[in-house]
Design an enzyme around this catalytic site. Structure first.
Site, short mmCIF file in Angstrom:
data_model
loop_
_atom_site.label_atom_id
_atom_site.label_comp_id
_atom_site.label_asym_id
_atom_site.label_seq_id
_atom_site.Cartn_x
_atom_site.Cartn_y
_atom_site.Cartn_z
N GLU A 1 0.82 -1.20 0.00
CA GLU A 1 0.00 0.00 0.00
C GLU A 1 0.86 1.26 0.00
O GLU A 1 1.88 1.32 0.68
CB GLU A 1 -0.86 0.03 1.27
CG GLU A 1 -1.77 -1.15 1.37
CD GLU A 1 -2.56 -1.16 2.66
OE1 GLU A 1 -3.13 -2.20 2.97
OE2 GLU A 1 -2.59 -0.13 3.35
N CYS B 1 2.89 8.18 2.06
CA CYS B 1 3.19 7.20 3.11
C CYS B 1 3.60 5.91 2.40
O CYS B 1 2.81 5.32 1.66
CB CYS B 1 1.94 7.02 3.95
SG CYS B 1 2.11 5.80 5.24
N CYS C 1 4.57 -7.57 8.10
CA CYS C 1 5.52 -7.11 9.12
C CYS C 1 5.68 -8.20 10.17
O CYS C 1 4.72 -8.89 10.52
CB CYS C 1 5.01 -5.83 9.79
SG CYS C 1 6.17 -5.16 11.01
N CYS D 1 2.41 -5.94 16.17
CA CYS D 1 1.64 -5.04 17.05
C CYS D 1 0.16 -5.42 16.94
O CYS D 1 -0.37 -5.57 15.83
CB CYS D 1 1.86 -3.58 16.65
SG CYS D 1 3.59 -3.14 16.66
N CYS E 1 -2.51 -3.47 14.71
CA CYS E 1 -2.11 -3.04 13.37
C CYS E 1 -2.47 -4.11 12.34
O CYS E 1 -2.13 -5.29 12.51
CB CYS E 1 -0.60 -2.79 13.38
SG CYS E 1 0.09 -2.56 11.74
N CYS F 1 -2.73 1.43 8.32
CA CYS F 1 -1.62 0.60 7.87
C CYS F 1 -2.05 -0.83 7.55
O CYS F 1 -2.53 -1.55 8.40
CB CYS F 1 -0.64 0.62 9.04
SG CYS F 1 0.82 -0.29 8.87
N1 SAH Z 1 6.55 -0.13 11.57
C1 SAH Z 1 6.68 1.25 11.79
C2 SAH Z 1 6.06 2.08 10.70
C3 SAH Z 1 4.74 1.65 10.16
S1 SAH Z 1 3.34 1.82 11.25
C4 SAH Z 1 6.15 1.64 13.15
O1 SAH Z 1 5.50 0.82 13.78
O2 SAH Z 1 6.43 2.74 13.58
C5 SAH Z 1 3.18 3.60 11.39
C6 SAH Z 1 2.43 4.06 12.63
O3 SAH Z 1 1.03 3.71 12.53
C7 SAH Z 1 2.94 3.44 13.92
O4 SAH Z 1 3.06 4.41 14.93
C8 SAH Z 1 1.84 2.46 14.26
O5 SAH Z 1 1.81 2.14 15.61
C9 SAH Z 1 0.61 3.18 13.78
N2 SAH Z 1 -0.56 2.31 13.58
C10 SAH Z 1 -0.58 1.09 13.02
N3 SAH Z 1 -1.84 0.61 12.99
C11 SAH Z 1 -2.63 1.56 13.54
C12 SAH Z 1 -4.03 1.64 13.80
N4 SAH Z 1 -4.84 0.65 13.49
N5 SAH Z 1 -4.51 2.78 14.36
C13 SAH Z 1 -3.67 3.80 14.67
N6 SAH Z 1 -2.34 3.77 14.46
C14 SAH Z 1 -1.82 2.65 13.91
FE1 SF4 Z 2 4.79 -3.55 12.03
FE2 SF4 Z 2 2.40 -2.45 12.22
FE3 SF4 Z 2 3.89 -2.73 14.41
FE4 SF4 Z 2 4.60 -0.93 12.54
S1 SF4 Z 2 2.74 -0.92 13.80
S2 SF4 Z 2 5.92 -2.44 13.57
S3 SF4 Z 2 3.92 -2.01 10.69
S4 SF4 Z 2 3.08 -4.40 13.15
#
Ligand code: SAH
Ligand code: SF4
Length: 367
Positions: free
Chosen positions: A104, A117, A124, A128, A131, A349
């Protein structure tokens, strides 16, 4: 990633220095590398048969080396999906990669002030819990060319709309940039090269879940990009529940790495905090967050949760968001509330790809 020397290579994988070496080996004057690079990256050229104003030796090199069945190719990512949000401020592409995978890329913002972005991996490995990309698991790293190609795709789409093109880049799409360090640094070198795409390093933000060795390497190598660190919890227990990678790089080690980064670079660090109702949004938690950031030049980005299929949490409503922000402010920590734009185009994301995988009934991927 291929190790076969005879396999065709994407020209977008090459840094300027590598291209120059290629030209020297081929007996071409190095200045031809400048002309070629300019047409490739500034002109966003895809098909070199049309680049007629090249001098004859360069035209010959292109005819012999670039194209179907030859040594080099220029990759183009085609959009499987291209949707704009209702407010017209977000456009989201699901881009098709050569091996059938997809990533994406999102373009956000107003005319001539757009931010793209970018994704750095398919899926990944960091897991998390909130996410969508984490929920799909790790598939593979992107090559530098696949990261550069996302910028080219976004630039082309903007220029087609009469826009000047991108102003800022954030590596906040699918994947963990510091888990794919070398490819990301090569891509950013190309993207920020003044002779080509020319996006200034201070307009590029690398966002990390907290890969400590990567943060230390950025500092040691004095990389000129902005750094954002995703925290989401200010105690080890609270953070680990949301960010499993915290078990590998504990919060104390992460904050020590941030201090080293600050000491070595003198740069501000952005901290991201996804606000989840009843989980990490109380004033007491804001106070603990402020305590962690003492002595750093820190700015906190508060992002109300964007709901995803695999997580039951909901976004913090606006009143407690303001209270959280107020607590940070009283402790002297600046912050901004950011929306993950375009929820109606699944702009969180990894959300578009998971929606598409479900719709096509393809098996989802696992680590
Ligand atoms: N892996 C990196 C960059 C990609 S995610 C990281 O984790 O920083 C970019 C940002 O989006 C991160 O701060 C992540 O925690 C946030 N993010 C991911 N999924 C999300 C969601 N469902 N709602 C809000 N923020 C989210
Ligand atoms: Fe990976 Fe999503 Fe966590 Fe960023 S927020 S490190 S993309 S799992």
């Amino acid at each position: 990633m291929t190790t076969d020397d005879t396999a065709p290579r994407s020209l977008l994988d090459l840094t300027f220095a590598e291209l120059e070496r290629e030209f020297v080996t081929a007996g071409l004057p190095p200045r031809h590398a400048q002309s070629f690079w300019r047409v490739l990256h500034h002109g966003l050229c895809q098909d070199f048969s049309a680049a007629v104003d090249f001098p004859p030796p360069l035209r010959r090199w292109v005819a012999e080396q670039v194209g179907e069945g030859r040594r080099f190719f220029v990759e183009a990512l085609t959009a499987m999906t291209d949707i704009a949000s209702g407010d017209g401020q977000t456009r989201k592409f699901l881009l098709h990669l050569a091996d059938g995978q997809s990533v994406e890329t999102v373009v956000m913002g107003f005319k001539n002030r757009h931010t793209a972005c970018l994704s750095t991996q398919v899926g990944c490995a960091m897991g998390c819990v909130f996410c969508a990309t984490g929920q799909m698991g790790f598939v593979r790293h992107l090559r530098p060319g696949e990261i550069v190609a996302q910028v080219r795709h976004a630039q082309r789409a903007l220029r087609a709309d009469g826009d000047e093109g991108l102003r800022n880049l954030v590596l906040m799409g699918m994947g963990e940039p510091l888990h794919n360090y070398d490819a990301v640094m090569t891509a950013l070198e190309t993207i920020s090269d003044r002779r080509g795409l020319n996006l200034g390093p201070s307009r590029i933000t690398i966002s990390t879940v907290g890969v400590v060795p990567g943060i230390l390497r950025l500092a040691a190598e004095q990389r000129p990009y902005r750094l954002a660190v995703s925290l989401h919890g200010a105690t080890e227990q609270e953070r680990s529940a949301l960010v499993p990678a915290s078990q590998r790089w504990p919060l104390a080690e992460l904050m020590a790495a941030c201090r080293t980064y600050f000491t070595k670079t003198g740069r501000r660090i952005f901290f991201e905090w996804t606000l989840i109702a009843g989980t990490n949004d109380s004033p007491a938690q804001a106070k603990r967050l402020a305590g962690l950031l003492i002595g750093l030049d820190a700015h906190v980005n508060l992002i109300p949760l964007n709901p995803t299929g695999g997580f039951t949490g909901i976004a913090t409503p606006s009143t407690p968001v303001r209270a959280f922000q107020k607590t940070l402010q009283l402790a002297g920590i600046p912050s901004t509330v950011r929306q993950r734009r375009g929820i109606d185009v699944a702009a969180g994301c990894g959300q578009l790809r998971s929606t598409r995988l479900r719709a096509e009934r393809l098996p989802s991927v696992t680590v």
